[in-house]
Motif scaffolding. Structure first.
Motif, mmCIF file in Angstrom:
data_model
loop_
_atom_site.group_PDB
_atom_site.id
_atom_site.type_symbol
_atom_site.label_atom_id
_atom_site.label_comp_id
_atom_site.label_asym_id
_atom_site.label_seq_id
_atom_site.Cartn_x
_atom_site.Cartn_y
_atom_site.Cartn_z
ATOM 1 N N GLY A 1 35.133 51.339 34.374
ATOM 2 C CA GLY A 1 33.961 52.183 34.198
ATOM 3 C C GLY A 1 34.280 53.523 33.560
ATOM 4 N N SER A 2 33.253 54.370 33.483
ATOM 5 C CA SER A 2 33.375 55.670 32.837
ATOM 6 C C SER A 2 32.788 56.769 33.716
ATOM 7 N N LEU A 3 33.311 57.966 33.532
ATOM 8 C CA LEU A 3 32.778 59.172 34.151
ATOM 9 C C LEU A 3 32.944 60.309 33.158
ATOM 10 N N ARG A 4 32.062 61.310 33.269
ATOM 11 C CA ARG A 4 32.185 62.516 32.471
ATOM 12 C C ARG A 4 32.261 63.714 33.402
ATOM 13 N N LEU A 5 33.374 64.417 33.348
ATOM 14 C CA LEU A 5 33.539 65.631 34.123
ATOM 15 C C LEU A 5 33.112 66.834 33.292
ATOM 16 N N SER A 6 32.532 67.805 33.984
ATOM 17 C CA SER A 6 32.126 69.044 33.333
ATOM 18 C C SER A 6 32.759 70.225 34.046
ATOM 19 N N CYS A 7 32.992 71.288 33.292
ATOM 20 C CA CYS A 7 33.554 72.513 33.854
ATOM 21 C C CYS A 7 32.814 73.691 33.244
ATOM 22 N N SER A 8 32.257 74.506 34.118
ATOM 23 C CA SER A 8 31.541 75.700 33.685
ATOM 24 C C SER A 8 32.416 76.922 33.929
ATOM 25 N N ALA A 9 32.507 77.789 32.923
ATOM 26 C CA ALA A 9 33.320 79.005 33.015
ATOM 27 C C ALA A 9 32.417 80.230 33.004
ATOM 28 N N SER A 10 32.596 81.079 34.007
ATOM 29 C CA SER A 10 31.791 82.306 34.103
ATOM 30 C C SER A 10 32.553 83.465 33.492
ATOM 31 N N VAL B 1 33.496 72.968 29.322
ATOM 32 C CA VAL B 1 34.541 72.034 28.925
ATOM 33 C C VAL B 1 34.222 70.696 29.573
ATOM 34 N N TYR B 2 34.503 69.623 28.846
ATOM 35 C CA TYR B 2 34.177 68.286 29.332
ATOM 36 C C TYR B 2 35.413 67.386 29.277
ATOM 37 N N LEU B 3 35.406 66.372 30.143
ATOM 38 C CA LEU B 3 36.414 65.328 30.070
ATOM 39 C C LEU B 3 35.684 63.994 30.186
ATOM 40 N N GLN B 4 35.578 63.292 29.077
ATOM 41 C CA GLN B 4 34.998 61.959 29.072
ATOM 42 C C GLN B 4 36.090 60.959 29.399
#
Length: 123
Positions: free
Chosen positions: A16-25, A79-82
């Motif tokens: 399967g697949s997942l997409r991680l996200s990262c938000s920078a303040s 930033v993302y990690l697919q």
């Protein structure tokens, strides 16, 4: 300080697949090369992927090359990690990281870290 917040982890079946996200303040997001690391149970934290300040260059660990893609949206401070073709050995807590270092992108030397998001891949 660069507060980082990851999201998108979860439980997925192998393949399967997942997409991680990262938000920078931060107002100076483009100053920072960014990366993803992971820590599997009982193991040391390891490098996964990195991306340069502009997003034009990337670097991957051999274990994820061809399956994972790192990207960034500098307009959104994200930033993302697919992650595709996930394997049980990808199970880990995934961390977003930023660095003030000169190497761009860098595989080490990161000094700002998120809290992590759990990814579990079932067989």
């Amino acid at each position: 300080q660069v507060p980082l917040l990851e999201s998108g982890g979860g439980l997925v079946q192998a393949g399967g697949s997942l997409r991680l996200s990262c938000s920078a303040s931060t107002r100076t997001f483009t100053n920072y090369p960014m990366a993803w690391f992971r820590r599997a149970p009982g193991k040391e934290r390891e490098f996964v992927a990195a991306i340069s300040r502009t997003g034009s260059n990337t670097n991957y660990d051999d274990s994820v090359k061809g399956r994972f893609t790192i990207s960034r949206d500098n307009a959104k401070n994200m930033v993302y990690l697919q992650m595709n073709s996930l394997k049980p050995e990808d199970t880990a807590v995934y961390y977003c990281a930023a660095t003030t270092g000169f190497i761009d992108p860098a595989r080490s030397g990161y000094n700002y870290w998120g809290q992590g998001t759990q990814v579990t891949v079932s067989s």
